[in-house]
Design a protein around this motif. Structure first.
Motif, PDB file in Angstrom:
ATOM      1  N   GLU A   1      24.509  80.270 -43.366  1.00 39.88           N
ATOM      2  CA  GLU A   1      24.347  79.299 -44.444  1.00 39.88           C
ATOM      3  C   GLU A   1      23.475  78.121 -44.006  1.00 39.88           C
ATOM      4  O   GLU A   1      22.684  77.583 -44.793  1.00 39.88           O
ATOM      5  CB  GLU A   1      25.723  78.795 -44.893  1.00 39.88           C
ATOM      6  N   ARG A   2      23.612  77.715 -42.752  1.00 44.66           N
ATOM      7  CA  ARG A   2      22.840  76.567 -42.261  1.00 44.66           C
ATOM      8  C   ARG A   2      21.431  76.944 -41.832  1.00 44.66           C
ATOM      9  O   ARG A   2      20.584  76.059 -41.628  1.00 44.66           O
ATOM     10  CB  ARG A   2      23.551  75.933 -41.049  1.00 44.66           C
ATOM     11  N   ALA A   3      21.154  78.228 -41.688  1.00 41.67           N
ATOM     12  CA  ALA A   3      19.881  78.679 -41.120  1.00 41.67           C
ATOM     13  C   ALA A   3      18.653  78.057 -41.777  1.00 41.67           C
ATOM     14  O   ALA A   3      17.697  77.697 -41.078  1.00 41.67           O
ATOM     15  CB  ALA A   3      19.799  80.199 -41.160  1.00 41.67           C
ATOM     16  N   PRO A   4      18.617  77.920 -43.115  1.00 48.61           N
ATOM     17  CA  PRO A   4      17.412  77.351 -43.723  1.00 48.61           C
ATOM     18  C   PRO A   4      17.090  75.929 -43.276  1.00 48.61           C
ATOM     19  O   PRO A   4      15.931  75.514 -43.311  1.00 48.61           O
ATOM     20  CB  PRO A   4      17.728  77.396 -45.227  1.00 48.61           C
ATOM     21  N   GLU A   5      18.099  75.173 -42.877  1.00 47.26           N
ATOM     22  CA  GLU A   5      17.877  73.786 -42.461  1.00 47.26           C
ATOM     23  C   GLU A   5      17.768  73.617 -40.944  1.00 47.26           C
ATOM     24  O   GLU A   5      17.482  72.515 -40.462  1.00 47.26           O
ATOM     25  CB  GLU A   5      19.015  72.897 -42.970  1.00 47.26           C
ATOM     26  N   LEU A   6      18.012  74.677 -40.179  1.00 48.24           N
ATOM     27  CA  LEU A   6      18.013  74.560 -38.725  1.00 48.24           C
ATOM     28  C   LEU A   6      16.614  74.737 -38.143  1.00 48.24           C
ATOM     29  O   LEU A   6      15.806  75.504 -38.665  1.00 48.24           O
ATOM     30  CB  LEU A   6      18.930  75.625 -38.113  1.00 48.24           C
ATOM     31  N   SER A   7      16.349  74.024 -37.058  1.00 43.99           N
ATOM     32  CA  SER A   7      15.170  74.365 -36.269  1.00 43.99           C
ATOM     33  C   SER A   7      15.429  75.696 -35.578  1.00 43.99           C
ATOM     34  O   SER A   7      16.585  76.142 -35.455  1.00 43.99           O
ATOM     35  CB  SER A   7      14.894  73.280 -35.224  1.00 43.99           C
ATOM     36  N   ARG A   8      14.369  76.336 -35.104  1.00 42.64           N
ATOM     37  CA  ARG A   8      14.604  77.601 -34.393  1.00 42.64           C
ATOM     38  C   ARG A   8      15.468  77.385 -33.162  1.00 42.64           C
ATOM     39  O   ARG A   8      16.321  78.217 -32.835  1.00 42.64           O
ATOM     40  CB  ARG A   8      13.299  78.275 -33.984  1.00 42.64           C
TER      41      ARG A   8
ATOM     42  N   LYS B   1      22.250  79.809 -53.214  1.00 41.52           N
ATOM     43  CA  LYS B   1      23.072  80.594 -54.145  1.00 41.52           C
ATOM     44  C   LYS B   1      22.390  81.880 -54.561  1.00 41.52           C
ATOM     45  O   LYS B   1      22.990  82.700 -55.245  1.00 41.52           O
ATOM     46  CB  LYS B   1      23.410  79.751 -55.378  1.00 41.52           C
ATOM     47  N   GLY B   2      21.135  82.060 -54.175  1.00 41.62           N
ATOM     48  CA  GLY B   2      20.447  83.288 -54.510  1.00 41.62           C
ATOM     49  C   GLY B   2      20.729  84.377 -53.485  1.00 41.62           C
ATOM     50  O   GLY B   2      21.663  84.289 -52.693  1.00 41.62           O
ATOM     51  N   ALA B   3      19.908  85.416 -53.528  1.00 34.79           N
ATOM     52  CA  ALA B   3      20.076  86.518 -52.587  1.00 34.79           C
ATOM     53  C   ALA B   3      19.863  86.004 -51.177  1.00 34.79           C
ATOM     54  O   ALA B   3      18.986  85.175 -50.919  1.00 34.79           O
ATOM     55  CB  ALA B   3      19.073  87.627 -52.912  1.00 34.79           C
ATOM     56  N   PRO B   4      20.647  86.495 -50.199  1.00 35.51           N
ATOM     57  CA  PRO B   4      20.468  86.051 -48.816  1.00 35.51           C
ATOM     58  C   PRO B   4      19.109  86.486 -48.277  1.00 35.51           C
ATOM     59  O   PRO B   4      18.582  87.529 -48.648  1.00 35.51           O
ATOM     60  CB  PRO B   4      21.613  86.745 -48.068  1.00 35.51           C
ATOM     61  N   THR B   5      18.549  85.670 -47.426  1.00 34.37           N
ATOM     62  CA  THR B   5      17.271  86.007 -46.807  1.00 34.37           C
ATOM     63  C   THR B   5      17.485  87.076 -45.740  1.00 34.37           C
ATOM     64  O   THR B   5      18.618  87.310 -45.286  1.00 34.37           O
ATOM     65  CB  THR B   5      16.660  84.760 -46.141  1.00 34.37           C
ATOM     66  N   PRO B   6      16.414  87.732 -45.300  1.00 36.89           N
ATOM     67  CA  PRO B   6      16.552  88.714 -44.208  1.00 36.89           C
ATOM     68  C   PRO B   6      17.190  88.120 -42.962  1.00 36.89           C
ATOM     69  O   PRO B   6      17.991  88.791 -42.304  1.00 36.89           O
ATOM     70  CB  PRO B   6      15.108  89.150 -43.954  1.00 36.89           C
ATOM     71  N   LEU B   7      16.855  86.873 -42.638  1.00 36.93           N
ATOM     72  CA  LEU B   7      17.455  86.253 -41.459  1.00 36.93           C
ATOM     73  C   LEU B   7      18.949  86.051 -41.664  1.00 36.93           C
ATOM     74  O   LEU B   7      19.755  86.312 -40.746  1.00 36.93           O
ATOM     75  CB  LEU B   7      16.791  84.906 -41.169  1.00 36.93           C
ATOM     76  N   GLN B   8      19.341  85.609 -42.839  1.00 34.53           N
ATOM     77  CA  GLN B   8      20.773  85.409 -43.100  1.00 34.53           C
ATOM     78  C   GLN B   8      21.534  86.731 -43.030  1.00 34.53           C
ATOM     79  O   GLN B   8      22.645  86.786 -42.486  1.00 34.53           O
ATOM     80  CB  GLN B   8      20.971  84.737 -44.464  1.00 34.53           C
TER      81      GLN B   8
ATOM     82  N   ALA C   1      33.516  83.924 -39.598  1.00 34.35           N
ATOM     83  CA  ALA C   1      33.341  82.593 -40.187  1.00 34.35           C
ATOM     84  C   ALA C   1      32.210  81.848 -39.481  1.00 34.35           C
ATOM     85  O   ALA C   1      31.406  81.155 -40.126  1.00 34.35           O
ATOM     86  CB  ALA C   1      34.644  81.808 -40.096  1.00 34.35           C
ATOM     87  N   GLU C   2      32.131  81.993 -38.157  1.00 27.19           N
ATOM     88  CA  GLU C   2      31.057  81.332 -37.422  1.00 27.19           C
ATOM     89  C   GLU C   2      29.699  81.899 -37.825  1.00 27.19           C
ATOM     90  O   GLU C   2      28.731  81.156 -38.006  1.00 27.19           O
ATOM     91  CB  GLU C   2      31.277  81.512 -35.917  1.00 27.19           C
ATOM     92  N   ALA C   3      29.625  83.240 -37.969  1.00 21.38           N
ATOM     93  CA  ALA C   3      28.369  83.864 -38.383  1.00 21.38           C
ATOM     94  C   ALA C   3      27.984  83.438 -39.793  1.00 21.38           C
ATOM     95  O   ALA C   3      26.808  83.149 -40.071  1.00 21.38           O
ATOM     96  CB  ALA C   3      28.494  85.390 -38.308  1.00 21.38           C
ATOM     97  N   ASN C   4      28.948  83.388 -40.687  1.00 19.57           N
ATOM     98  CA  ASN C   4      28.652  82.978 -42.060  1.00 19.57           C
ATOM     99  C   ASN C   4      28.167  81.527 -42.104  1.00 19.57           C
ATOM    100  O   ASN C   4      27.219  81.195 -42.820  1.00 19.57           O
ATOM    101  CB  ASN C   4      29.898  83.139 -42.936  1.00 19.57           C
TER     102      ASN C   4
END
Length: 406
Positions: free
Chosen positions: A63-70, A21-28, A56-59
């Motif tokens: 959103e899932r990026a923090p929990e995903l493996s590379r 819910k905070g500011a998006p990360t650079p990766l996001q 929608a797919e990009a969003n």
């Protein structure tokens, strides 16, 4: 082990695991901005997938990026940048040297033949060369193929088949799709044998085995692979009664070469001209018209006097050439369907993704040489697809069929 890998990646990606819910990360921001960049550059980015769905797919991926493996993130980006049919110039390409974090590959070279996916080369000898692959880490090869297909940039299914072998041995792709869990992968073969391999980086793989665009490792000195570093190769066939023109790159043929071909065609007893465009990946599509006109001149305009060989690597401007030959001449087309569509999106532009360590591409121009032609590929008049046995024996059934046409 996957959870540990995900934790390491999260740390490496500079704060990706922060509060959603905070500011998006650079990766996001990078993931969401990718679609904006694609839409700004591509004249019709939603020609197959609506732009709202791409966003929608990009969003969702962001959103899932923090929990995903590379690896899972990479698969998401591959899927996001594969825009659909006629768009084989755009996407993320596995062996691109522009990636700052290169892909890794299990050191087998595979090829999708008429009779299945076979090993055509390996890094440590020939023990498995010629064997048909039936599974990867216990997952049936047909299932693996279906999982990777949506990630492959393509104009049509022939482009998919050209690039497919690279995805079937890519460690990041297979781990990101859940086919492979650990560092190594086990490939099982139809004869009951298997091999377990550790991955190597892209540069090492290319140095050992080549990419999908490299010639298959045929024995002997097959005509189809001679002079691939040159745009043209002119060789006599059948004791000089026929001519072979290896058309390797779409650029202007010297007038002297065109004159030699026409002079030969006018000689008594001349049988045919074989134009081999199977290993032509493109070039400048404004330059092939003198060759097309030649194929309409004098004896060459007669049906059967010209045979053009096509394949899955006949792409980009070569796909345009194949469509023009099909429409404008009486040439007989032999081989596989072209990897390039008659009309297609092309002239790609790079989009750097520094946080992901990748470079993506987006087509920036609609290239139309055949108005109203809605085909995804140019189909051969005489379909011929080599089998694994053909390649291992050094046979070229496509050229052989061209020379036996009535």
């Amino acid at each position: 082990m996957r959870a540990l890998a995900a934790a390491v990646v999260a740390l490496a990606l500079a704060g990706c695991g922060g509060d959603e819910k905070g500011a998006p990360t650079p990766l996001q921001r990078e993931i969401r901005g990718l679609v904006d960049d694609m839409a700004a550059l591509h004249p019709n980015v939603d020609h197959q997938v609506p732009l709202r769905e791409l966003r929608a797919e990009a969003n969702g991926l962001a959103e899932r990026a923090p929990e995903l493996s590379r690896d899972e993130l990479v698969v998401g980006l591959l899927r996001l940048t594969t825009l659909g049919d006629r768009d084989g110039h755009g996407g993320i390409f596995l062996h691109d040297p522009a990636h700052t974090r290169p892909f890794h590959f299990f050191p087998l070279r595979l090829h999708d033949f008429a009779d299945g996916v076979h090993v055509v080369a390996q890094s440590d000898g020939t023990a498995h060369v010629g064997k048909r692959v039936v599974s990867v880490e216990g997952v049936a090869i047909d299932d693996v193929v279906e999982r990777v297909k949506p990630l492959i940039p393509h104009d049509n299914d022939a482009t998919v088949r050209l690039l497919l072998p690279e995805y079937l041995v890519c460690a990041e792709v297979l781990r990101g799709l859940g086919v492979v869990e650990g560092a190594a992968a086990t490939y099982r073969f139809a004869d009951g044998g298997e091999v377990t391999l550790d991955p190597v980086d892209s540069g090492e793989y290319i140095g050992m085995l080549g990419s999908a665009f490299a010639p298959l490792p045929l024995p002997g000195d097959p005509l189809q692979y001679r002079g691939l570093d040159e745009p043209f190769l002119l060789e006599p066939l059948e004791g000089g009664r026929s001519l072979y023109l290896g058309y390797r790159h779409v650029e202007s043929l010297p007038q002297e070469l065109l004159d030699r071909i026409l002079a030969s065609a006018r000689r008594e007893g001349f049988r045919r001209l074989v134009v081999d465009a199977r290993y032509n990946g493109g070039g400048d599509n404004t330059t092939y018209w003198p060759l097309v006109e030649l194929l309409k001149t004098g004896p060459l305009k007669q049906r059967g006097k010209v045979v053009v060989l096509l394949g899955r690597m006949t792409f980009s401007a070569a796909g345009n050439f194949a469509a023009s030959v099909d429409r404008e001449t009486n040439a007989i087309l032999v081989g596989e369907r072209s990897g390039g569509a008659p009309n297609q999106w092309g002239d790609r532009i790079a989009i750097e993704l520094p946080r992901a360590g990748l470079t993506a591409y987006v087509a920036a121009e609609w290239v139309e040489v055949a108005p109203g032609d809605t085909r995804l590929a140019v189909e051969p008049d005489v379909p011929v697809e080599p089998t694994a046995a053909d390649v291992l024996a050094g046979r070229d059934p496509v050229l052989a069929r061209a020379l036996t046409l009535p």
